[in-house]
Design an enzyme around this catalytic site. Structure first.
Site, PDB file in Angstrom:
ATOM      1  N   ALA A  78       0.842  -1.198   0.000  1.00 29.93           N
ATOM      2  CA  ALA A  78       0.000   0.000   0.000  1.00 29.93           C
ATOM      3  C   ALA A  78       0.877   1.248   0.000  1.00 29.93           C
ATOM      4  O   ALA A  78       1.961   1.251   0.598  1.00 29.93           O
ATOM      5  CB  ALA A  78      -0.877  -0.008   1.252  1.00 29.93           C
ATOM      6  N   GLY A 126       1.122  -5.455   0.784  1.00 29.10           N
ATOM      7  CA  GLY A 126       0.265  -5.713  -0.375  1.00 29.10           C
ATOM      8  C   GLY A 126       1.010  -6.277  -1.572  1.00 29.10           C
ATOM      9  O   GLY A 126       0.406  -6.911  -2.436  1.00 29.10           O
ATOM     10  N   GLU A 153       0.972  -9.819  -0.905  1.00 33.10           N
ATOM     11  CA  GLU A 153      -0.434 -10.253  -1.031  1.00 33.10           C
ATOM     12  C   GLU A 153      -0.856 -10.371  -2.499  1.00 33.10           C
ATOM     13  O   GLU A 153      -1.608 -11.273  -2.874  1.00 33.10           O
ATOM     14  CB  GLU A 153      -1.336  -9.290  -0.252  1.00 33.10           C
ATOM     15  N   GLU A 177       2.709  -5.831   7.666  1.00 32.69           N
ATOM     16  CA  GLU A 177       1.679  -4.905   8.150  1.00 32.69           C
ATOM     17  C   GLU A 177       1.653  -4.717   9.661  1.00 32.69           C
ATOM     18  O   GLU A 177       1.411  -3.613  10.151  1.00 32.69           O
ATOM     19  CB  GLU A 177       0.294  -5.370   7.665  1.00 32.69           C
TER      20      GLU A 177
HETATM   21  C1  LIG Z   1      -1.970  -3.919   1.589  1.00 31.47           C
HETATM   22  C2  LIG Z   1      -1.980  -3.409   2.984  1.00 31.47           C
HETATM   23  C3  LIG Z   1      -0.933  -2.892   3.655  1.00 31.47           C
HETATM   24  C4  LIG Z   1       0.410  -2.650   3.172  1.00 31.47           C
HETATM   25  O1  LIG Z   1       0.820  -3.024   2.107  1.00 31.47           O
HETATM   26  S1  LIG Z   1       1.413  -1.781   4.244  1.00 31.47           S
HETATM   27  C5  LIG Z   1       2.891  -1.436   3.310  1.00 31.47           C
HETATM   28  C6  LIG Z   1       3.855  -2.549   3.404  1.00 31.47           C
HETATM   29  N1  LIG Z   1       5.115  -2.139   2.812  1.00 31.47           N
HETATM   30  C7  LIG Z   1       6.235  -2.007   3.482  1.00 31.47           C
HETATM   31  O2  LIG Z   1       6.300  -2.255   4.665  1.00 31.47           O
HETATM   32  C8  LIG Z   1       7.434  -1.545   2.689  1.00 31.47           C
HETATM   33  C9  LIG Z   1       7.850  -0.160   3.056  1.00 31.47           C
HETATM   34  N2  LIG Z   1       9.030   0.243   2.286  1.00 31.47           N
HETATM   35  C10 LIG Z   1      10.258  -0.228   2.535  1.00 31.47           C
HETATM   36  O3  LIG Z   1      10.491  -1.029   3.405  1.00 31.47           O
HETATM   37  C11 LIG Z   1      11.379   0.314   1.699  1.00 31.47           C
HETATM   38  O4  LIG Z   1      11.020   1.581   1.216  1.00 31.47           O
HETATM   39  C12 LIG Z   1      11.702  -0.604   0.502  1.00 31.47           C
HETATM   40  C13 LIG Z   1      10.485  -0.926  -0.359  1.00 31.47           C
HETATM   41  C14 LIG Z   1      12.348  -1.880   1.020  1.00 31.47           C
HETATM   42  C15 LIG Z   1      12.734   0.109  -0.414  1.00 31.47           C
HETATM   43  O5  LIG Z   1      13.837   0.464   0.363  1.00 31.47           O
HETATM   44  P1  LIG Z   1      15.055   1.269  -0.285  1.00 31.47           P
HETATM   45  O6  LIG Z   1      15.995   1.581   0.825  1.00 31.47           O
HETATM   46  O7  LIG Z   1      15.577   0.532  -1.459  1.00 31.47           O
HETATM   47  O8  LIG Z   1      14.445   2.597  -0.882  1.00 31.47           O
HETATM   48  P2  LIG Z   1      13.579   3.723  -0.161  1.00 31.47           P
HETATM   49  O9  LIG Z   1      13.099   3.299   1.164  1.00 31.47           O
HETATM   50  O10 LIG Z   1      14.336   4.979  -0.255  1.00 31.47           O
HETATM   51  O11 LIG Z   1      12.304   3.775  -1.139  1.00 31.47           O
HETATM   52  C16 LIG Z   1      12.385   4.324  -2.431  1.00 31.47           C
HETATM   53  C17 LIG Z   1      11.220   5.269  -2.590  1.00 31.47           C
HETATM   54  O12 LIG Z   1      10.039   4.512  -2.546  1.00 31.47           O
HETATM   55  C18 LIG Z   1       9.180   5.036  -1.554  1.00 31.47           C
HETATM   56  N3  LIG Z   1       8.368   3.951  -0.982  1.00 31.47           N
HETATM   57  C19 LIG Z   1       8.803   2.750  -0.582  1.00 31.47           C
HETATM   58  N4  LIG Z   1       7.787   2.031  -0.112  1.00 31.47           N
HETATM   59  C20 LIG Z   1       6.695   2.803  -0.205  1.00 31.47           C
HETATM   60  C21 LIG Z   1       5.320   2.592   0.141  1.00 31.47           C
HETATM   61  N5  LIG Z   1       4.861   1.439   0.614  1.00 31.47           N
HETATM   62  N6  LIG Z   1       4.482   3.613  -0.091  1.00 31.47           N
HETATM   63  C22 LIG Z   1       4.895   4.785  -0.634  1.00 31.47           C
HETATM   64  N7  LIG Z   1       6.189   5.017  -0.989  1.00 31.47           N
HETATM   65  C23 LIG Z   1       7.061   4.036  -0.762  1.00 31.47           C
HETATM   66  C24 LIG Z   1      10.124   5.646  -0.535  1.00 31.47           C
HETATM   67  O13 LIG Z   1       9.455   6.533   0.289  1.00 31.47           O
HETATM   68  C25 LIG Z   1      11.143   6.270  -1.443  1.00 31.47           C
HETATM   69  O14 LIG Z   1      10.631   7.459  -1.992  1.00 31.47           O
HETATM   70  P3  LIG Z   1      11.301   8.881  -1.590  1.00 31.47           P
HETATM   71  O15 LIG Z   1      10.522   9.882  -2.392  1.00 31.47           O
HETATM   72  O16 LIG Z   1      12.735   8.781  -1.977  1.00 31.47           O
HETATM   73  O17 LIG Z   1      11.101   9.028  -0.115  1.00 31.47           O
HETATM   74  C26 LIG Z   1      -3.276  -3.455   3.707  1.00 31.47           C
HETATM   75  C27 LIG Z   1      -3.844  -2.063   3.686  1.00 31.47           C
HETATM   76  O18 LIG Z   1      -4.185  -1.568   2.621  1.00 31.47           O
HETATM   77  O19 LIG Z   1      -3.884  -1.462   4.760  1.00 31.47           O
END
Ligand SMILES: C/C(=C\C(=O)SCCNC(=O)CCNC(=O)[C@H](O)C(C)(C)COP(=O)(O)OP(=O)(O)OC[C@H]1O[C@@H](n2cnc3c(N)ncnc32)[C@H](O)[C@@H]1OP(=O)(O)O)CC(=O)O
Length: 270
Positions: free
Chosen positions: A76, A121, A124, A144
């Site tokens: 997400a 997600g 998922e 999550e």
């Molecule tokens: C479906 C439901 C819930 C969910 O899905 S909850 C979300 C679960 N996701 C996570 O826990 C992952 C979160 N992200 C990370 O752990 C890391 O960002 C990464 C994906 C491992 C990448 O790490 P890395 O160090 O390579 O790079 P960055 O962290 O600098 O990320 C690059 C860039 O991407 C943005 N970003 C990453 N993940 C997300 C995200 N989930 N949403 C929005 N943006 C994301 C990050 O912020 C960076 O952008 P910048 O502009 O540079 O800040 C159920 C329900 O719906 O509730």
């Protein structure tokens, strides 16, 4: 939302759809700058792409992947989520859940080609696919609970069915991120391959699928999926009904004829 391009590609801003001549449809999550996180715009594009596949009988197999080398899908969109009130959150989670459910319910097989990390997600989404292939660089996890929520797009249901209840509970309660090797070991993915061979591997499996009778393949998927959570006798009845659908088809006769003539069958989906 969709723009039809000259090369036969259909694109929205964050979803790229590319239909190949052999009936394989590639869907690419195209937001690499945000780790291919599921924004509302991307979910709407994905929903449109899945609808197109659902009603296009010439699409025989779908491969879904992420743009870039780092992420399949980061789940997400947490930045979008941060500005939402409770009603908007419910609406958005519902959009994610419904889109991922509709992916699972497609009549054609779907292969997840996981080119990088898949969290929340993202995992998922992969769980709703029929077959998962991960790059050796991929990491997976239902993260999550570390965010104070639970998997809301089927993860609490699909993960235990795939890897067992105890293992799923450990992964969901701890929010632990696992590498591709561990995912392979516990049956969360079917194959791991070097990053450079990921699409070749996915397209190879998809190519083997599209050679077969499309009605047979969709009925096999239907029988496996609908029969999986019911008792054996009900499952066998579902299989019998699914088999019945193949009996009057031209493709069944073509399979027999091709065998007799020692040639490759030409299936037309009728
Ligand atoms: C479906 C439901 C819930 C969910 O899905 S909850 C979300 C679960 N996701 C996570 O826990 C992952 C979160 N992200 C990370 O752990 C890391 O960002 C990464 C994906 C491992 C990448 O790490 P890395 O160090 O390579 O790079 P960055 O962290 O600098 O990320 C690059 C860039 O991407 C943005 N970003 C990453 N993940 C997300 C995200 N989930 N949403 C929005 N943006 C994301 C990050 O912020 C960076 O952008 P910048 O502009 O540079 O800040 C159920 C329900 O719906 O509730």
């Amino acid at each position: 939302m969709e723009v039809l391009c000259e090369k036969g590609e259909i694109m929205s801003k964050t979803i790229v759809v590319n239909k190949m001549d052999n009936g394989i449809m590639m869907i690419t999550l195209n937001r690499p700058e945000a780790a291919n996180a599921l924004s509302i715009e991307m979910l709407e594009g994905l929903r449109d792409a899945l609808l197109r596949c659902k009603y296009d009988r010439s699409v025989r197999c779908i491969v879904i992947t992420g743009a870039g080398e780092k992420a399949f899908c980061a789940g997400a969109d947490l930045k979008e989520r941060a500005g939402m009130d409770a009603v908007q959150v419910r609406k958005t989670v519902s959009l994610i859940r419904d889109t991922i459910n509709s992916l699972e319910l497609l009549p054609q097989p779907v292969i997840a080609a996981m080119n990088g990390v898949a969290f929340g997600g993202g995992t998922e989404l992969a769980l709703a696919c029929d077959i998962r292939i991960a790059s050796e660089t991929a990491k997976l996890g239902l993260t999550e609970t570390s965010l104070g929520i639970i998997p809301g797009a089927g993860g609490t249901q699909r993960l235990p069915r795939l890897v067992g209840k105890g293992r799923a509970k450990e992964l969901i309660y701890t929010a632990r991120r696992i590498d591709a090797n561990e995912a392979l070991k516990i049956g969360l993915v079917e194959y791991t391959v070097p990053f450079a061979s990921l699409l070749d591997k996915a397209l190879d499996i998809a190519g083997q699928i599209v050679r077969n009778g499309p009605i047979a393949v969709t009925q096999a998927k239907f029988a496996i999926d609908k029969g999986y959570d019911v008792d054996l006798n009900t499952g066998l009845a579902i299989e019998q009904n699914a088999y019945e659908v193949t009996i009057p088809t031209k493709d069944r006769l073509e399979g027999l004829q091709a065998f007799k003539e020692k040639r490759t069958p030409n299936y037309i989906g009728e």
